[in-house]
Design an enzyme around this catalytic site. Structure first.
Site, mmCIF file in Angstrom:
data_model
loop_
_atom_site.group_PDB
_atom_site.id
_atom_site.type_symbol
_atom_site.label_atom_id
_atom_site.label_comp_id
_atom_site.label_asym_id
_atom_site.label_seq_id
_atom_site.Cartn_x
_atom_site.Cartn_y
_atom_site.Cartn_z
ATOM 1 N N CYS A 56 0.820 -1.226 0.000
ATOM 2 C CA CYS A 56 0.000 0.000 0.000
ATOM 3 C C CYS A 56 0.851 1.273 0.000
ATOM 4 O O CYS A 56 0.530 2.229 -0.692
ATOM 5 C CB CYS A 56 -0.935 0.002 1.201
ATOM 6 S SG CYS A 56 -1.448 -1.632 1.755
ATOM 7 N N SER A 115 -13.954 -4.044 7.265
ATOM 8 C CA SER A 115 -13.084 -3.607 6.186
ATOM 9 C C SER A 115 -13.953 -2.936 5.129
ATOM 10 O O SER A 115 -15.133 -3.261 4.977
ATOM 11 C CB SER A 115 -12.398 -4.835 5.588
ATOM 12 O OG SER A 115 -11.926 -4.528 4.303
ATOM 13 N N CYS A 133 -2.259 3.531 2.913
ATOM 14 C CA CYS A 133 -3.062 2.495 3.578
ATOM 15 C C CYS A 133 -4.053 3.125 4.567
ATOM 16 O O CYS A 133 -3.834 4.216 5.084
ATOM 17 C CB CYS A 133 -2.148 1.501 4.271
ATOM 18 S SG CYS A 133 -2.976 -0.046 4.713
ATOM 19 N N ASP A 154 -3.802 -3.392 6.932
ATOM 20 C CA ASP A 154 -5.035 -4.067 7.359
ATOM 21 C C ASP A 154 -5.137 -5.453 6.751
ATOM 22 O O ASP A 154 -5.517 -6.409 7.420
ATOM 23 C CB ASP A 154 -6.251 -3.227 6.968
ATOM 24 C CG ASP A 154 -6.329 -1.997 7.844
ATOM 25 O OD1 ASP A 154 -5.654 -1.007 7.535
ATOM 26 O OD2 ASP A 154 -7.045 -2.035 8.855
ATOM 27 N N GLU A 185 -11.419 -5.445 12.296
ATOM 28 C CA GLU A 185 -12.314 -5.520 11.137
ATOM 29 C C GLU A 185 -12.698 -6.979 10.904
ATOM 30 O O GLU A 185 -11.837 -7.855 10.963
ATOM 31 C CB GLU A 185 -11.618 -4.961 9.896
ATOM 32 C CG GLU A 185 -11.370 -3.475 9.985
ATOM 33 C CD GLU A 185 -10.706 -2.903 8.744
ATOM 34 O OE1 GLU A 185 -10.123 -3.689 7.957
ATOM 35 O OE2 GLU A 185 -10.757 -1.679 8.558
HETATM 36 FE FE1 FES Z 1 -3.464 -1.199 2.827
HETATM 37 FE FE2 FES Z 1 -5.800 -2.170 1.821
HETATM 38 S S1 FES Z 1 -4.884 -0.230 1.518
HETATM 39 S S2 FES Z 1 -4.477 -3.103 3.268
#
Ligand code: FES
Length: 548
Positions: free
Chosen positions: A43, A464, A116, A75, A438
Site C-alpha cells: 500500500c 473492512s 493504507c 489491514d 475488522e
Molecule cells: Fe493497505 Fe488495503 S490499503 S491493506
C-alpha cells in the site's frame, strides 16, 4: 530570525551543516514531508520515491524539504489475526507522530504522503492539530489483478476463502488467485477504506482534486508529487491553514462523497475523529442523515463492478464532484487547498466518452442510503449499517452470539451458521478488542458461502471497506463497557428496521435487568504496552474511537 542568522542557534546549525544544508537553504521556509512508508505492505511502498519527488517540488519553489517517516499497519496483512488489533491503534500513533515532528521541528509548512487505510485519517488529524499550511498527497491505488480472464482485487481473495469452505473452489485455486490478485504497489484497488478516505481528503479540501486518483504505479504520479511539493509553498504564501479548510461545509461535502460513492463504514469513525481534532461539531446522526439523502452515483467495488483505476480513467473524483455540484448537492462556500472552488473543479472535470463508472445524480446507480446510522435498545449510542442502497427492510432473526472474531469464523467455516441467523460478535470494540478489529474474515466467509444477504452480522467491532453483505458495526456502547450487546443470549430475537433506523433486542426489560445484574466482563489475558494504554484511553466508536 532563521536558524542561519540566529547567533544562539549555532549548535542547531552545526547539525544542519552536517546534513549538507547551506545557509541559504537554512533561510528558506522548511517543509516537513511526512511519509508513511513501511516496507511491510504494498500500500505505501511508493512513498519514499514520492517523498523525493515532493522534495524536488519544494526545492524548486524555494523551500527546504525535511523528510521524515511514520509507522503504518497493513489491514490486509493483519486481517483475521491478533495483529489486526494494532490497526486502529496505529491511526492514533501516526497522528501523534506527525504532530510531534511538527511541534519539534517547527516546520513552516507540511506535506503528508499517505496510502493504507489508517494513514489517511491519521495525517488529516495531525494536520488539524498542527494547523500549519499543509497539503495531503494520497499515494494512489493498486491496479487490479487478472485471473482466468477476469479482473480481480483483494476482495476476490477474501471471498474465495468462503467459497473454498463450501467446495466451490479448491485450495489450488485459492493459491493461484493469491499469486494474481495484487499485481504491484498501491492501496487496495477499489472503493474500500483507503480509497474512500483518499476521496474524503479531496472533498474536505486538504488534497488537490485529481492527484489521488492517479494509481500508485502510473508514471504521472511522480510529476503530480512534484506539483504537490510546489503547492506547499503556494499554500504557505497564502497562509492557508487547515482550520480555514476544515469547516462544517467541508465536512458536509466529505460525507456526501462517502454517500455518493458507497464508501467504507470506516469513514464514519474517521470523519468523527478528524472533526473532533478540527474543533468542528459533527454528530454520528448527521452522517446518517446525509447518507439517506444522497444517491449512489458510482459503480465501484465492493458494491459495483469497477475498480479505482476505472474511476481514474473515467474522470476521477473531479467528475464525481462535478456531477454532485451540478445537482446542487455540494456546498460551494468552502476553501480547497489548491485555491479552486468546487465550482472550478466541476467546470474543469472531463468525463471520458462512454464511461459508465460515474452516473448522473438524477439517474443514479443506486438510490440514496449507502450507510445508515441505527439506534435502539441494542445500540443506544448508535451503530452503522452498510445499507448499500438496498430498499429499506425489516429483518427479525435469532441471535448467534460469539465473544470473538475467531469463534465466529470457525462456526461459519464449519457450517453452523444458516440463513436467517443474526450473528452477534462482541468484545471486539475499541476498548474490548482492544483495537476494534475488522470482521473481513467473517464477511468474506459469509459471502463466499452465499449467506451474505440472508445472514445479518451485528458487532461492536468494525468492517473492512472490502466487506459486503448485511453488516452492522460500531455498536455502542460496546460490550466491554457493559453495553446491551453484552447481554444478548443465543436465540434472542434481534430486529433490524432500517426505515426506522432501528436496531432492537426483543427481550423483556425485566429479563435484561436480571442478565445485567449477573454480567461480568469475560476474563482476558492482561494486555501490556500500547494496547493496554489504548484500551484505557479510547472513547466510544460513536465519537470516532479517539484517545483522550
Ligand atoms: Fe493497505 Fe488495503 S490499503 S491493506
Amino acid at each position: 530570525m532563521s536558524i542561519a542568522d540566529d547567533p544562539d542557534r549555532a549548535p542547531a546549525r552545526s547539525h544542519l551543516y552536517a546534513m549538507g544544508l547551506s545557509e541559504e537553504e537554512m533561510r528558506r521556509p522548511t517543509v516537513g514531508i511526512a511519509s508513511t512508508w513501511t516496507g511491510t505492505m504494498p500500500c505505501n511502498l511508493t512513498h519514499r520515491d514520492l517523498a523525493r519527488h515532493v522534495a524536488t517540488g519544494v526545492r524548486g519553489a524555494g523551500g527546504t524539504p525535511m523528510e521524515f517517516n511514520t509507522i503504518a499497519v497493513s489491514d490486509n496483512l493483519t486481517m483475521g489475526t491478533p495483529g489486526m488489533r494494532a490497526s486502529l491503534v496505529s491511526r492514533e500513533v501516526i497522528a501523534d507522530s506527525i504532530e510531534l515532528m511538527g511541534r519539534a521541528h517547527q516546520f513552516d509548512a507540511m506535506v503528508c504522503i499517505v496510502g493504507c487505510d489508517k494513514t489517511v485519517p491519521a495525517a488529516m488529524m495531525a494536520m488539524a492539530r498542527l494547523d500549519i499550511p499543509s497539503v495531503l498527497l494520497y499515494s494512489g491505488s493498486m491496479m487490479p489483478g487478472t485471473w482466468r480472464g477476469r479482473e480481480v482485487t483483494i476482495q476476490d481473495m477474501w471471498e474465495a476463502l468462503g467459497e473454498r469452505s463450501v467446495g466451490r473452489v479448491s485450495q489450488e485455486d485459492v493459491d493461484d488467485l493469491a499469486r494474481h490478485a495484487c499485481p504491484g504497489a498501491g492501496t487496495c484497488a477499489a472503493q474500500y477504506t483507503a480509497n474512500t478516505m483518499g476521496t474524503v481528503a479531496d472533498f474536505l479540501g486538504l488534497a488537490p482534486f485529481g492527484v489521488g486518483d492517479i494509481p500508485a504505479t502510473a508514471p504521472e504520479k511522480k510529476a503530480a508529487a512534484e506539483q504537490v511539493g510546489a503547492l506547499a509553498l503556494d499554500v504557505l504564501s497564502r497562509d492557508l491553514r487547515p482550520s480555514a479548510i476544515l469547516t462544517q461545509d467541508a465536512f458536509h461535502n466529505a460525507i456526501v462523497s462517502v454517500a455518493a460513492m458507497a464508501g467504507s463504514t470506516n469513514a464514519v469513525l474517521h470523519l468523527l475523529a478528524i472533526a473532533r481534532e478540527a474543533g468542528v461539531e459533527l454528530a454520528i446522526d448527521t452522517i446518517g442523515a446525509v447518507c439517506r439523502a444522497v444517491p449512489i452515483i458510482t459503480a465501484l467495488k465492493p458494491s459495483g463492478p469497477y475498480t479505482a483505476a476505472d474511476l481514474w480513467r473515467a474522470g476521477g473524483t473531479s467528475l464525481v464532484a462535478a456531477r454532485l455540484f451540478e445537482a446542487g448537492v455540494l456546498r460551494d462556500s468552502v476553501t480547497l487547498v489548491d485555491g479552486r472552488s468546487p465550482a472550478d473543479v466541476a467546470a474543469s472535470a472531463v468525463g471520458t466518452e462512454g464511461q459508465d463508472v460515474v452516473a448522473e445524480v438524477n439517474s443514479p446507480v443506486k438510490p440514496p442510503g449507502a450507510l445508515a446510522i441505527l439506534r435502539g435498545s441494542l445500540a443506544p449510542d448508535g451503530c452503522v449499517l452498510k445499507l448499500g442502497g438496498r430498499p429499506d427492510f425489516v429483518r427479525r432473526g435469532p441471535a448467534r452470539v460469539f465473544d470473538s472474531e475467531e469463534e465466529c469464523f470457525e462456526a461459519i467455516q464449519s457450517g453452523r451458521i444458516t440463513e436467517g441467523d443474526v450473528v452477534v460478535v462482541r468484545y471486539e470494540g475499541p476498548a474490548g478488542g482492544p483495537g476494534m478489529r475488522e470482521m473481513l474474515s467473517i464477511t468474506g466467509a459469509l459471502v463466499g458461502q452465499g449467506l451474505g444477504e440472508s445472514v445479518t452480522l451485528v458487532t461492536d467491532g468494525r468492517f473492512s471497506g472490502v466487506s459486503r453483505g448485511l453488516v452492522i458495526g460500531h455498536v455502542a456502547p460496546e460490550a466491554w463497557h457493559g453495553g446491551p450487546i453484552a447481554l444478548v443470549a443465543d436465540g434472542d430475537t434481534v430486529v433490524v428496521d432500517s426505515a426506522r433506523n432501528a436496531l432492537d433486542l426483543d427481550v423483556p426489560a425485566e429479563e435484561l435487568a436480571e442478565r445485567r445484574a449477573g454480567w461480568t466482563r469475560p476474563e482476558r489475558p492482561v494486555e501490556r504496552g500500547v494496547l493496554s494504554k489504548y484500551a484505557a484511553t479510547v472513547g466510544s466508536a460513536s465519537d470516532g474511537a479517539v484517545t483522550v
